[in-house]
Design a protein around this motif. Structure first.
Motif, PDB file in Angstrom:
ATOM      1  N   ALA A 183       4.316  12.654 -10.118  1.00  8.74           N
ATOM      2  CA  ALA A 183       4.600  11.706  -9.036  1.00  8.74           C
ATOM      3  C   ALA A 183       5.112  12.429  -7.803  1.00  8.74           C
ATOM      4  CB  ALA A 183       5.612  10.668  -9.511  1.00  8.74           C
ATOM      5  N   ALA A 184       5.941  13.447  -7.984  1.00 14.20           N
ATOM      6  CA  ALA A 184       6.441  14.220  -6.845  1.00 14.20           C
ATOM      7  C   ALA A 184       5.307  14.978  -6.174  1.00 14.20           C
ATOM      8  CB  ALA A 184       7.533  15.182  -7.305  1.00 14.20           C
ATOM      9  N   LEU A 185       4.375  15.511  -6.967  1.00 17.03           N
ATOM     10  CA  LEU A 185       3.236  16.232  -6.402  1.00 17.03           C
ATOM     11  C   LEU A 185       2.333  15.296  -5.607  1.00 17.03           C
ATOM     12  CD1 LEU A 185       2.316  18.572  -9.390  1.00 17.03           C
ATOM     13  CD2 LEU A 185       3.147  19.301  -7.147  1.00 17.03           C
ATOM     14  N   MET A 186       2.208  14.043  -6.032  1.00 17.44           N
ATOM     15  CA  MET A 186       1.365  13.077  -5.320  1.00 17.44           C
ATOM     16  C   MET A 186       2.126  12.355  -4.216  1.00 17.44           C
ATOM     17  SD  MET A 186      -1.168  11.422  -8.194  1.00 17.44           S
ATOM     18  CE  MET A 186       0.110  10.952  -9.356  1.00 17.44           C
ATOM     19  N   ARG A 187       3.349  12.784  -3.957  1.00 18.52           N
ATOM     20  CA  ARG A 187       4.175  12.210  -2.886  1.00 18.52           C
ATOM     21  C   ARG A 187       4.468  10.729  -3.136  1.00 18.52           C
ATOM     22  NH1 ARG A 187       7.949  12.927  -0.050  1.00 18.52           N
ATOM     23  NH2 ARG A 187       8.003  12.932   2.206  1.00 18.52           N
ATOM     24  N   ILE A 209       0.819  -1.215   0.000  1.00 17.54           N
ATOM     25  CA  ILE A 209       0.000   0.000   0.000  1.00 17.54           C
ATOM     26  C   ILE A 209       0.849   1.259   0.000  1.00 17.54           C
ATOM     27  CG2 ILE A 209      -1.613   1.367   1.380  1.00 17.54           C
ATOM     28  CD1 ILE A 209      -3.022  -1.243   2.109  1.00 17.54           C
ATOM     29  N   PRO A 210       1.877   1.411   0.867  1.00 16.03           N
ATOM     30  CA  PRO A 210       2.709   2.611   0.745  1.00 16.03           C
ATOM     31  C   PRO A 210       3.428   2.601  -0.590  1.00 16.03           C
ATOM     32  CG  PRO A 210       3.099   1.486   2.840  1.00 16.03           C
ATOM     33  CD  PRO A 210       2.316   0.554   1.969  1.00 16.03           C
ATOM     34  N   PRO A 211       3.571   3.763  -1.236  1.00 22.30           N
ATOM     35  CA  PRO A 211       4.278   3.800  -2.522  1.00 22.30           C
ATOM     36  C   PRO A 211       5.686   3.236  -2.388  1.00 22.30           C
ATOM     37  CG  PRO A 211       3.201   5.892  -2.061  1.00 22.30           C
ATOM     38  CD  PRO A 211       3.099   5.081  -0.816  1.00 22.30           C
ATOM     39  N   GLN A 212       6.041   2.326  -3.280  1.00 22.77           N
ATOM     40  CA  GLN A 212       7.356   1.702  -3.260  1.00 22.77           C
ATOM     41  C   GLN A 212       8.057   1.932  -4.592  1.00 22.77           C
ATOM     42  OE1 GLN A 212       7.348  -2.412  -2.269  1.00 22.77           O
ATOM     43  NE2 GLN A 212       6.290  -2.150  -0.334  1.00 22.77           N
ATOM     44  N   PRO A 213       9.389   1.908  -4.587  1.00 18.56           N
ATOM     45  CA  PRO A 213      10.106   1.947  -5.864  1.00 18.56           C
ATOM     46  C   PRO A 213       9.715   0.737  -6.709  1.00 18.56           C
ATOM     47  CG  PRO A 213      11.609   2.277  -4.008  1.00 18.56           C
ATOM     48  CD  PRO A 213      10.289   1.834  -3.428  1.00 18.56           C
ATOM     49  N   PRO A 214       9.619   0.862  -8.019  1.00 24.11           N
ATOM     50  CA  PRO A 214       9.187  -0.252  -8.888  1.00 24.11           C
ATOM     51  C   PRO A 214      10.256  -1.324  -9.020  1.00 24.11           C
ATOM     52  CG  PRO A 214       9.803   1.635 -10.216  1.00 24.11           C
ATOM     53  CD  PRO A 214       9.910   2.085  -8.791  1.00 24.11           C
ATOM     54  N   ARG A 269       6.501  17.369   2.604  1.00 24.98           N
ATOM     55  CA  ARG A 269       7.122  16.326   3.419  1.00 24.98           C
ATOM     56  C   ARG A 269       6.600  16.312   4.839  1.00 24.98           C
ATOM     57  NH1 ARG A 269      12.893  17.725   0.747  1.00 24.98           N
ATOM     58  NH2 ARG A 269      11.903  19.762   0.922  1.00 24.98           N
ATOM     59  N   ASP A 270       5.902  17.377   5.247  1.00 24.61           N
ATOM     60  CA  ASP A 270       5.324  17.433   6.593  1.00 24.61           C
ATOM     61  C   ASP A 270       3.902  16.907   6.624  1.00 24.61           C
ATOM     62  OD1 ASP A 270       7.656  18.578   7.587  1.00 24.61           O
ATOM     63  OD2 ASP A 270       6.951  20.627   7.176  1.00 24.61           O
ATOM     64  N   PRO A 327       9.250   2.117   1.833  1.00 28.25           N
ATOM     65  CA  PRO A 327       8.455   2.973   0.955  1.00 28.25           C
ATOM     66  C   PRO A 327       9.335   3.945   0.199  1.00 28.25           C
ATOM     67  CG  PRO A 327       8.211   3.644   3.248  1.00 28.25           C
ATOM     68  CD  PRO A 327       8.981   2.356   3.246  1.00 28.25           C
ATOM     69  N   ALA A 328       8.830   4.416  -0.921  1.00 24.64           N
ATOM     70  CA  ALA A 328       9.607   5.333  -1.756  1.00 24.64           C
ATOM     71  C   ALA A 328       9.783   6.686  -1.086  1.00 24.64           C
ATOM     72  CB  ALA A 328       8.926   5.505  -3.109  1.00 24.64           C
ATOM     73  N   VAL A 329       8.857   7.025  -0.178  1.00 19.46           N
ATOM     74  CA  VAL A 329       8.943   8.310   0.521  1.00 19.46           C
ATOM     75  C   VAL A 329       8.857   8.061   2.016  1.00 19.46           C
ATOM     76  CG1 VAL A 329       7.958   9.599  -1.395  1.00 19.46           C
ATOM     77  CG2 VAL A 329       6.450   8.657   0.350  1.00 19.46           C
ATOM     78  N   ALA A 330       9.435   8.957   2.785  1.00 18.92           N
ATOM     79  CA  ALA A 330       9.419   8.853   4.247  1.00 18.92           C
ATOM     80  C   ALA A 330       8.225   9.628   4.785  1.00 18.92           C
ATOM     81  CB  ALA A 330      10.723   9.398   4.825  1.00 18.92           C
ATOM     82  N   GLU A 331       7.398   8.947   5.565  1.00 20.89           N
ATOM     83  CA  GLU A 331       6.239   9.605   6.166  1.00 20.89           C
ATOM     84  C   GLU A 331       6.672  10.349   7.431  1.00 20.89           C
ATOM     85  OE1 GLU A 331       3.293   9.948   5.060  1.00 20.89           O
ATOM     86  OE2 GLU A 331       3.206   8.497   3.413  1.00 20.89           O
TER      87      GLU A 331
END
Length: 558
Positions: A364-368, A91-96, A385-386, A302-306
């Protein structure tokens, strides 16, 4: 609330052991009864053995049923739990890192390994250990030296042989799982891309590659089958030699015909739960490989840090500010390099540029979904990022590339974007996407094929657009909405898009320039940088990528 599976697992082990012990007791009691009856004693001397034989026969069936019921209940619950955890990991975005077919193989085939681990490995091993111990106890009571021979045979068949088959199968199992995933990928390409492959005359080549992948997998499985056959033959040989040795020792020790029969049949039956362990050892190698593949997916970060403490979600109207954004997909290669833009409420901005310029990466950057190397994106002054990733995608989302259509009704496919939407809201979204005629012909309950295979490209894109409009995010992102459509359909779709997005905050990624005179600003991306920006009439008046593309488009239309 989930109930713990530990008690169920214990009950399954005990039931399996009880079934094996009942079978052992049945053979021992029957052997004693038959040989003792041959001596023609009084009926009273045989009554206890008769009752025990009946009790053991009944108990074996009852306990085996209980073991199957409880064991499979535990195994299926464990499999469901594994799949749930795998879904949650995805579910969390991951690198492909994995393709769709590979993930499907892991989701279906590898999660079944958890069921096999319990049903075919752990439960049989525990039950076989208890049954083997009981057989050794019987042997010790009748003839201790025969019990030692039985121990040696059981250890050889139940420990050494499974360890050997596991080691032999490990080399093949490590290759079978990737080969199965490769075959799944080839088959998925054939099924989902059959029309495109036929159109380009590549269907024969694709079929040949699929058949080659199938033959490669079959060759590996044949080699693994030889290991299974060798294990089965080896176990049967050990069983026969052990029983023969026990009988020879019993005949030379003077325990009598009754003792010899009990020892012989007890030794024979003691191997019944032990012999399948060789196949379990072989299966264990494949199970461990599957578990490692599942762990790879679950352990992927995940591709991004929550953020640990997410900031409150900003309220509309939203102003999006991108300042000197840098995004890298691989080390040293910037997909976006110093991009800055401002998206005010109600403003429409189009992003154009050649393939690989970074257009989809910006969305993709805009959608985090990707982590910037530097720079920042702010919504109403709050750094992206916050914010919680789900909150970001609630505020900024829309039509992405390759929208997915599920195999269900048209109404249900739309309601993915608005589960509580009423008929009036659905009708408005369909009307805005110019799908009224199609819905009027097919009806709301028309069944759509998997991945939109029963609808045309234009209908699929418009349905996805209707879904995005129904969701109605504060910032609407549209990624190549006219991709892969014919000229006429693409023109109509773009015209409709620019009509229904009027006064909506919209970021449109496109390679088609017709109609862009209606947007507030056009930004040209080249190699991740902003090469040009301005209104349509300004950009066509100066040399550059935009004017070249516009002139090419005009010539094509002539």
């Amino acid at each position: 609330m989930k109930r713990p599976m530990g008690p169920r697992l214990v009950w399954a082990v005990l039931a399996g052991a009880a079934a094996d012990l009942a079978g052992l007791g049945l053979i021992a009691a029957a052997a004693w009864l038959i040989t003792r009856a041959a001596e023609q004693p009084s009926l009273a001397a045989l009554s206890l053995a008769i009752v025990a034989t009946r009790a053991f026969a009944t108990g074996k069936g009852v306990f085996r049923y209980a073991e199957r019921l409880t064991g499979h209940d535990v195994a299926l619950r464990a499999q469901a739990d594994t799949r749930e955890r795998l879904y949650r990991a995805l579910i969390p975005p991951q690198p492909p890192r994995h393709g769709g077919a590979d993930l499907l193989s892991r989701m279906v085939d590898d999660t079944e390994a958890v069921q096999d681990l319990l049903v075919r490995c752990l439960l049989p091993a525990a039950a076989a250990a208890l049954a083997g111990l009981a057989a050794v106890v019987v042997g010790l009571a009748v003839l201790p030296v025969a019990a030692l021979v039985l121990v040696a045979g059981l250890v050889l068949a139940g420990v050494a042989l499974p360890a050997g088959t596991a080691a032999a199968a490990r080399r093949w199992s490590a290759r079978i799982a990737p080969a199965r995933a490769a075959l799944a990928g080839r088959v998925a390409d054939l099924v989902h891309g059959s029309a495109d492959l036929a159109a380009y005359g590549a269907d024969r080549e694709a079929l040949a590659k699929a058949l080659a992948a199938d033959e490669s997998l079959a060759a590996l499985e044949r080699r693994q089958a030889r290991v299974h056959a060798a294990a089965l033959a080896g176990g049967t040989l050990v069983q026969g030699l052990t029983v023969a040795a026990v009988v020879l020792l019993a005949q030379g020790s003077g325990v009598g015909s009754v003792g010899t029969a009990v020892l012989a049949l007890t030794s024979l039956v003691a191997f019944e739960p032990v012999l399948p362990l060789a196949a379990a050892g072989e299966r264990m190698a494949g199970i461990m490989a599957a578990i490692r593949r599942l762990r790879e997916v679950r352990s992927a970060g995940p591709a991004v840090a929550e953020p640990a403490a997410p900031a409150p979600r900003p309220e509309a109207p939203l102003t999006v500010e991108i300042d000197d954004l840098v995004v890298c997909h691989t080390a040293g290669a910037a997909a976006l390099d110093g991009v800055s833009l401002r998206l005010a409420p109600g403003r429409r901005v189009a992003i154009v540029g050649p393939s690989g310029a970074g257009k989809s990466t910006l969305l993709a950057a805009l959608m985090r979904l990707v982590e910037p190397e530097s720079g920042n994106i702010r919504i109403n002054g709050v750094d992206l990022r916050d914010l919680d990733g789900d909150d970001v995608r609630t505020l900024m989302t829309g039509l992405t590339q390759d929208p997915y259509i599920f195999r269900t009704t048209l109404r249900d496919n739309l309601r993915l974007a608005g589960p509580e939407a009423g008929e009036e809201e659905l009708a408005r979204a369909v009307r805005d996407a110019r799908l009224e005629d199609w819905v009027g012909r097919t009806g709301w309950d028309a069944e759509l094929g998997e991945d939109g295979r029963t609808v045309s490209g234009g209908q699929l894109q418009r349905l996805a657009l209707a879904r995005a409009l129904l969701y109605d995010p504060p910032v609407l992102l549209l990624d190549e909405p006219a991709e892969a459509l014919d000229e006429e359909t693409a023109d109509r779709l773009m015209a409709d898009l620019l009509d229904v997005t009027r006064d909506r905050t919209t970021l449109l990624v496109t390679h088609r320039l017709k109609g862009l005179e209606l947007v507030d600003e056009v930004i040209v991306l080249e190699e991740g940088r902003i090469a040009q920006r301005g209104r349509h009439d300004e950009l066509v008046a100066v040399p550059g990528y935009y004017r070249d593309l516009w002139e090419s488009e005009v010539l094509t239309r002539r």
